[in-house]
Every structure is written in structure tokens, then in C-alpha cells.
Design a protein around this motif. Sequence first.
Motif, mmCIF file in Angstrom:
data_model
loop_
_atom_site.group_PDB
_atom_site.id
_atom_site.type_symbol
_atom_site.label_atom_id
_atom_site.label_comp_id
_atom_site.label_asym_id
_atom_site.label_seq_id
_atom_site.Cartn_x
_atom_site.Cartn_y
_atom_site.Cartn_z
ATOM 1 N N GLY A 20 0.848 -1.188 0.000
ATOM 2 C CA GLY A 20 0.000 0.000 0.000
ATOM 3 C C GLY A 20 0.881 1.233 0.000
ATOM 4 N N VAL A 21 0.429 2.293 -0.648
ATOM 5 C CA VAL A 21 1.206 3.528 -0.724
ATOM 6 C C VAL A 21 0.346 4.665 -0.186
ATOM 7 N N SER A 31 -2.378 4.582 -3.086
ATOM 8 C CA SER A 31 -2.253 3.645 -4.192
ATOM 9 C C SER A 31 -1.797 2.308 -3.632
ATOM 10 N N GLN A 32 -1.599 1.363 -4.531
ATOM 11 C CA GLN A 32 -1.073 0.056 -4.122
ATOM 12 C C GLN A 32 -0.517 -0.655 -5.342
ATOM 13 N N GLY A 33 0.248 -1.689 -5.089
ATOM 14 C CA GLY A 33 0.792 -2.495 -6.176
ATOM 15 C C GLY A 33 1.721 -3.562 -5.652
ATOM 16 N N THR A 34 2.007 -4.519 -6.499
ATOM 17 C CA THR A 34 2.953 -5.586 -6.199
ATOM 18 C C THR A 34 3.599 -5.992 -7.514
ATOM 19 N N ALA A 39 4.254 -0.888 -7.575
ATOM 20 C CA ALA A 39 3.841 0.028 -6.513
ATOM 21 C C ALA A 39 4.376 1.430 -6.787
ATOM 22 N N LEU A 40 5.612 1.524 -7.249
ATOM 23 C CA LEU A 40 6.197 2.828 -7.564
ATOM 24 C C LEU A 40 5.500 3.460 -8.770
ATOM 25 N N ARG A 41 5.225 2.672 -9.784
ATOM 26 C CA ARG A 41 4.537 3.183 -10.978
ATOM 27 C C ARG A 41 3.138 3.681 -10.602
ATOM 28 N N MET A 42 2.424 2.909 -9.816
ATOM 29 C CA MET A 42 1.087 3.299 -9.393
ATOM 30 C C MET A 42 1.133 4.527 -8.468
ATOM 31 N N ALA A 43 2.187 4.620 -7.639
ATOM 32 C CA ALA A 43 2.353 5.781 -6.759
ATOM 33 C C ALA A 43 2.564 7.046 -7.592
#
Length: 134
Positions: A20-21, A31-34, A39-43
Motif C-alpha cells: 500500500g502507498v 495507491s497500491q501495487g505488487t 507500486a512505484l509506478r502506481m504511486a
Amino acid sequence: MKDKYVYPAFFCYDEGGEIGVVFPDLPGCVSQGTPEEEALRMAREALSLHLFGMEEDGDEIPEPTRPTELSPGKDQVIVLVDVFMPPFREKMNNRAVNRMVTLPRWLDAEAKAAKISYSQVLQEGLKTRLGIKA
């Protein structure tokens, strides 16, 4: 309005592997990602969209907190997320928008039978009316 922003984010790792971001300086910007790359791209995407919305609304954009002044919790790390706004602004300002139009039923039937694109006709008409040569 700045062209480049850099904000600290908490990357919050859960037991299932999801990241989670959260941006502590920008409430509601999450944002969130895995894995970490996503996660960085989505952030970056969330930060760009959030800042663009603030710019459009004329909201005051806060200065980012220095990472040394933040205290991450357990299973959190601080990541600096940077965004370059000019290409994002251009993309957002050129996105298509939907507009509802009202036509007499007979005209709608004639246009459908002739396979006329309402969007194209409306764009051409607006450009002509506004004197835009593009």
C-alpha cells in the motif's frame, strides 16, 4: 505551478505481499501495487493525478515533509516519489470528454441511416464556429 514534484510516501507492506502507498502530505492520495516496481509506478500515477486535480481546483499544494521528519511504522519504508507534470498535464488536457446532445428523433434516424459519426460532426462544427483551423 511547478513542473516537478517530489513527495515522500510510505510503502506499507502487508503479510500477503501487497504494498500500500500513502502520501502523508496529501490526504486521500493513496495507491497500491505488487511488486515494488508496480507500486512505484502506481504511486507516480496517483501523485500526478492528485496534484493535477489540486492545480485545476486552485488548491494550495503543500510543501513536502522532509523524510527525516517522518516516522514510518512497522512494515513501512519511506520512498521518495517524483513526477514530471508537463506531459501529464498535456495528456489530461487532451483527453476526450462526453457531452450529451439533444436531437429531434427524425434527425437522429437520418444520421444513423447515413452512418454519420456524431462526435466527428460536432467537433467539425465547433471548430468551424470557433474559427479553429486544425
